[in-house]
Structure formats: structure tokens, C-alpha cells
Design a protein around this motif. Structure first.
Motif, PDB file in Angstrom:
ATOM      1  N   GLU A 109       0.827  -1.224   0.000  1.00 47.75           N
ATOM      2  CA  GLU A 109       0.000   0.000   0.000  1.00 47.75           C
ATOM      3  C   GLU A 109       0.857   1.267   0.000  1.00 47.75           C
ATOM      4  OE1 GLU A 109      -3.286  -2.354   2.613  1.00 47.75           O
ATOM      5  OE2 GLU A 109      -2.621  -0.417   3.367  1.00 47.75           O
ATOM      6  N   THR A 110       2.023   1.188   0.653  1.00 53.74           N
ATOM      7  CA  THR A 110       2.902   2.372   0.711  1.00 53.74           C
ATOM      8  C   THR A 110       3.300   2.805  -0.699  1.00 53.74           C
ATOM      9  OG1 THR A 110       3.733   1.638   2.834  1.00 53.74           O
ATOM     10  CG2 THR A 110       5.045   3.278   1.708  1.00 53.74           C
ATOM     11  N   ALA A 111       3.540   1.826  -1.561  1.00 54.78           N
ATOM     12  CA  ALA A 111       3.912   2.167  -2.939  1.00 54.78           C
ATOM     13  C   ALA A 111       2.783   2.911  -3.645  1.00 54.78           C
ATOM     14  CB  ALA A 111       4.264   0.905  -3.708  1.00 54.78           C
ATOM     15  N   MET A 113       0.898   5.108  -2.272  1.00 52.25           N
ATOM     16  CA  MET A 113       0.773   6.468  -1.736  1.00 52.25           C
ATOM     17  C   MET A 113       1.257   7.519  -2.725  1.00 52.25           C
ATOM     18  SD  MET A 113       2.225   6.130   2.161  1.00 52.25           S
ATOM     19  CE  MET A 113       2.753   7.822   2.230  1.00 52.25           C
TER      20      MET A 113
END
Lengths: 236, 386
Positions: A109-111, A113
């Protein structure tokens, strides 16, 4: 050629430390066709990783240019270059480089962002992360921290993260270099699957077995492009 | 996933360091809020004392220093250098009600007490005193003492007991009703009796004046200055002087709190700089997956800001608790100075808001340099960091 998704022209990189200048890459010109499976091989310290970093826009060339899908990255500012990395490129590293304090799903999920291509909203991003984890066979490890995963599993999460924003190109630096043979097989199976889906894959590797399965092999020696071997035995 | 969650996860990974860095801000802000609240309490108390005094104008010797003038509010011993004739000269002026004070310090049971010589009948009217127990002075020559309510209670004295000043014994003839001012914590003697006891015949400390028309105070002041070589201050002027001095003390104390905040700010800078070195690879990973320099800058600044937000809230709460529960101890010397007054912390909601905003500003300012350094890291160097 119109279908070249990665092109480099006279690409050079020199590292400076005070008055000492160390050339790492010298005049590399290469074309990588869209949808190809390529390997960059060569002895350690001869510039393979530097080339990958330049292609991925993680570093700036001293001379020459990299063109990704028709875009010259030398002319991009930090924001444009970051956007290119977020949307067009996915990175996989030898040491996985997962964020230790996040779960497998959160790493993916961070990617999302930082990409305009990513699904919007926490729920949609979680769905996408779970899809990708399922694709690499780790759906049951969504809430596991990297420390709770084996090396092979971490690398598969790392591949899932690289695919989070559906990039055209996957750049991999020794993706199996830190894995046992079983994990290596799992990861490679995954890569072939991804390649079949139409992604362009460029792998820096020491593995001759892996290079033997590539469509194109670029050999780097002393910072120069020494040889290009295309499947079928054509040398350039 | 969003930046805030990412920051929270980073913080939660280093709980110990987070807590110790946060403590720096909490202590600084607690000191700041406590000092503001206590300072506010002292101001309110002085205001109350000044209002309760009843005088509109204070006539003092021309050579009194500011400390002497302020001591009128605090009940300290005052030099008796105003000749008693001045009282007569002032009393002759129209529209003026004047009473003399001869304020001396003595002790009861070895505890300092203000002994004030007064003109009994005018003073009773001037200060609107009521007798709670016993009787008031029947004449200006009566050899006896009337106690303020708090003095009687503190020393467990009542009518029929005796007090001794300068070796002379005075029977307690009455106790005043509490009036909620420094009048409660003094012992009163008729002026001539006090002048003899303290060897100040013919002298008084100062004169309290009530004027008939408050809007003509300046004219009354001018009239008093015409008839006597004295210093004349309005109650407001004296109050302003006291507040000015208190303000200087508050600024000094706040500067000390400020120093602790600066130390806390350096704590944040140190923590964030250490975090950059520890999290180089993480920064590199974030850069490789598409974060911009601005994103990295925001992440680190958000983390600093979070220190400020939490430190501000916790520090304000701790500061309020200190000012409420520790005020009696912290203000012991002030209580003593105010002779038994009981100042309470003045907690303004705006102090709370200001403290939190201030803490965030300091924390964010402290985080700018580390965030800038983090954002400036080369992605490839960061990702290659072992």
C-alpha cells in the motif's frame, strides 16, 4: 525502433570524491524492447547496478541520456522523475528492502501512496494489495511483518510491491541473490508469470541459469557494454 | 496507507526514544504553562488586593522607592518618614477622605506580622470594617489591639489574649470580620499608641485617600502636591508599577522555561538527525517507489510536528496540574510576601491553545533542518546504505 521501452544513449557515470574521479559507466548505448525479459550480467563492481540505478532514475548520469517509454529522464525535475518511478517502474532489490515496521500488505500500500495510477482510498488500496499478495501466493501473510517472512516470501512481497501501480517495467537487482534454491525457483516462476502478462523485465544478475532464460543479455565489463546476446544466438 | 500512518508506525518502532524526546517537550511546555498560570494567579491576587484596599490615591514620602510603594500592597514594614502634619494638610482639602497608616513589622510566636497604626474611627469607615468578636477601639489612645480575621485564626488568638510588640503587652480587644484582603492579616493599634511603641512619634508611613469624584482624580493629585512635598500615586499607577515588576519576573521565569524548550527543540533535532541516519535505507526505499523529496520532507516534518502536538497537549496538562496542585508549595514565598493571601493559578483556555500551538511551532521548526537533510539524500546512496 518504436517498440523500445528503455533506451540509453552514450550513458556515462563518473563518481567524484575530491580530486579523485572514478568512472563507473562509459558510453553505454542500449535498447530494451517493450515486453522483453532481459538480464544485465558482468563481474562485480563493473557497473551493472549503476546502470540499473540510472535506468530507474535513482541516480543522474554524468553524460548521456536514458529514455523511458519516449521520455528523456535527464530533463525531468525531482517531482517528474518521482512520478515516473511511481507509475512506470517497479524496483526489486537483492535485500528485499521492505519497510520493517509495516506488514506485507502495508508495504504494498505504501507504494500506492505516491502514484497517480494507484487506486484511491484505503479500502481500494487494501483490495489491490491483497490481490497482489494472492498473485504471489502470500494472501495469508497480508498482516505479517517482514521479520515473520522467509527470504523468498519477502522477495515475493517485494515483487508484489513493485507491481502495485501496474508499471510497464520491472527493474531487479539480483532478485534471487540472497535466496536458497527453493525460494529462487518460487521467485523466478513468479517473474516468468509476470513477464507473460506483458511486463518488461530487466534483471541484474550473476546467475548464469537465469541469464540463460533471458531473451536478451547485456554484458557489462569495465563500465562498458561488452556484448549483447539475443535469444537465438545473435551477438552484437 | 497514508503519511500519518507511516509516521505513527515509525514512532511506534522506537518507543523509548520517542518517549524520552517527548519528555523534553513535555517538561518545557509544563514549565511554560505552569509559570503562565501561576503568573496569572499572582496578577489576579495583586489586583484583588489593590481593589480591596479602598484607597483611590496613596500619598507617600517623596523619597520612597518603588519597592516601598509596592510594599503597601504586600504589608511589608514601611519606613515612617512622612510627618503627621501632612495628614492634616491633606485632610483640609475638599472632597478628600484621608487616613494614615504606620506599617511596622513585628512577630507573634516568632512569625512575622504587620502591625499597623491607624486612626480608628476614620479607618473603620474608610475600610468598611465590621467587628466579628469583642469591640473596636473606643478612642485613639486606647492601649489594646484589634486583630485581622486571618491573624486571629492563624495564631489562635481571641478577645482576652495578649500580644507583645517591642516588649510591650497589648490586650486583644476585638477581632475584625474577614474582608478578603491584607487587612485580614495584620494587627491594628491606634496610631498614637503604635507611634510610641515603635518610637515613631510624629511620623506615619503613608496616607490612603478616597476622593469624592473619581473622574477628577488628577485634580485631587495636583491639589495634594500643592500643599505638601510628597509623592502621590493613584491606586492604578501603583498597580501598574507592581504589575510591571511582576511582568519582569514573569518574563525571566518564562525565559527559563524557554531555555528548557530550546533544549527540548535540540532534543528533537538530535532524534530526527539520528533517525535520518538509521532510516537512510527506508528513505531510499520510499524514493525508489516514487516519493518525491517533498514527500520525504513532509514525512519527517510531520513526525517532528507530532512531537510538538503530543508534547504540547501533555505538557499543558502537566503544567495545569502543577499549577493547581503544586501552587501552594510553589507560591509559598509569594503567600508569605502577600501575608497570607492564597493566590490560585489562573488557567486560561487560551493559555492551553497557545501552548499547544507554540509547541507545534517549535517542534516543526526543529524538524525543518533534519527533514531538509532527509529530503536531500540521494536515492541511490540511501538505498545502498548498509
Amino acid at each position: 525502433m518504436n517498440n523500445m521501452i528503455i533506451q540509453t544513449h552514450s550513458l556515462s557515470k563518473t563518481y567524484s570524491s575530491g580530486k579523485l574521479e572514478t568512472p563507473a559507466l562509459q558510453g553505454i548505448s542500449m535498447d530494451v524492447p517493450a515486453g522483453s525479459f532481459s538480464c544485465i550480467i558482468g563481474p562485480s563492481g563493473h557497473g551493472k547496478s549503476t546502470l540499473m540505478h540510472l535506468i530507474g532514475g535513482l541516480d543522474r548520469a554524468t553524460f548521456g541520456d536514458v529514455i523511458i517509454d519516449g521520455v528523456k529522464i535527464a530533463g525531468l525535475n525531482d517531482s517528474e522523475l518521482s512520478d515516473l518511478r511511481a507509475s512506470k517502474l517497479g524496483f526489486v532489490f537483492q535485500f528485499f528492502n521492505l519497510l520493517k515496521n509495516l506488514t506485507a500488505a502495508e508495504n504494498i500500500e505504501t507504494a500506492m501512496m505516491f502514484s497517480a495510477n494507484a487506486p484511491k482510498g484505503a479500502k481500494a488500496q487494501r483490495v489491490r494489495a491483497l490481490e497482489l499478495l494472492a498473485m504471489v501466493g502470500l494472501e495469508e501473510k497480508a498482516d505479517a511483518k517482514p521479520s515473520e517472512l522467509s527470504g523468498g516470501q519477502q522477495q515475493r512481497v517485494s515483487i508484489a510491491r513493485a507491481l502495485a501501480n501496474d508499471p510497464d517495467i520491472l527493474l531487479m537487482d539480483e532478485p534471487t541473490g540472497n535466496l536458497d534454491s527453493q525460494s529462487e525457483k518460487e521467485v523466478l516462476d513468479q517473474l516468468f508469470k509476470i513477464h507473460k502478462d506483458g511486463k518488461t523485465i530487466v534483471i541484474v544478475t550473476h546467475s548464469s541459469e537465469l541469464a540463460a532464460q533471458a531473451e536478451i543479455v547485456y554484458e557489462i565489463k569495465d563500465g562498458r557494454l561488452n556484448d549483447v546476446i539475443r535469444k537465438g544466438g545473435t551477438n552484437e | 496507507m497514508n503519511m500519518f500512518t507511516l509516521v505513527l508506525r515509525n514512532i511506534s518502532r522506537r518507543k523509548g526514544r520517542f518517549i524520552f524526546t517527548l519528555l523534553g517537550i513535555v517538561i518545557g511546555m509544563a514549565a511554560f504553562v505552569a509559570l503562565l498560570s501561576l503568573g496569572g494567579g499572582m496578577r489576579a491576587e495583586i489586583n484583588d488586593q489593590a481593589r480591596a484596599m479602598g484607597a483611590n490615591i496613596i500619598v507617600t514620602p517623596a523619597d520612597w522607592c518603588t519597592f516601598d510603594q509596592i510594599s503597601i500592597f504586600t504589608g511589608e514594614s514601611l519606613p515612617a518618614s512622612l510627618q503627621e502634619e501632612v495628614l492634616d494638610q491633606v485632610r483640609e482639602l475638599d472632597g478628600i477622605f484621608a487616613v494614615p497608616y504606620l506599617t511596622q513589622m513585628s512577630a507573634i510566636q516568632n512569625v512575622p506580622v504587620a502591625v499597623i497604626g491607624i486612626d480608628p474611627e476614620p479607618m473603620k469607615e474608610f475600610s468598611r470594617w465590621e467587628i466579628a468578636d469583642g469591640q473596636y477601639f473606643e478612642s485613639s489612645e486606647q492601649h489594646g489591639a484589634v486583630l485581622g480575621a486571618a491573624t486571629a485564626e492563624t495564631f489562635d488568638l481571641g478577645v482576652g489574649d495578649e500580644v507583645r510588640f517591642r516588649g510591650e503587652v497589648f490586650p486583644v480587644i476585638g477581632v475584625l470580620e474577614s474582608v478578603g484582603s491584607i487587612d485580614d492579616i495584620a494587627v491594628y493599634l491606634p496610631l498614637p499608641v503604635a507611634q510610641v511603641a515603635f518610637e515613631q512619634e510624629g511620623f506615619i508611613s503613608y496616607i490612603g485617600v478616597q476622593v469624592e469624584h473619581l473622574d477628577q482624580t488628577d485634580a485631587y493629585v495636583a491639589a495634594i502636591l500643592d500643599v505638601a512635598n510628597v509623592a502621590v500615586n493613584t491606586n492604578d499607577q501603583l498597580l501598574e508599577t507592581v504589575m510591571g515588576m511582576l511582568g519582569s519576573i514573569e518574563v525571566t521565569l518564562q525565559a527559563i522555561a524557554g531555555i528548557s524548550l530550546i533544549a527540548a527543540a535540540f532534543g528533537i533535532i538530535n532524534t530526527m538527525m539520528t533517525a535520518i541516519y538509521e532510516r537512510r535505507r527506508e528513505i531510499g526505499i520510499l524514493r525508489s517507489i516514487g516519493s518525491t523529496r517533498a514527500d520525504i520532507f513532509k514525512i519527517f516534518l510531520l513526525e517532528s510536528g507530532l512531537y510538538g502536538l503530543l508534547g504540547g497537549i501533555l505538557g499543558s496538562v502537566v503544567g495545569v496540574l502543577i499549577s493547581v496542585f503544586a501552587a501552594p508549595t510553589l507560591l509559598a514565598s509569594f503567600d508569605q510576601m502577600m501575608k497570607g493571601a492564597s493566590p490560585e493559578a489562573s488557567i486560561e483556555p487560551m493559555t492551553f491553545v497557545f501552548a499547544i500551538v507554540f509547541a507545534i511551532v517549535i517542534a516543526v521548526a526543529s524538524g525543518i533542518y533534519p527533514a531538509w537533510k532527509a529530503a536531500g539524500l540521494s536515492p541511490v546512496e540511501a538505498i545502498s546504505y548498509e
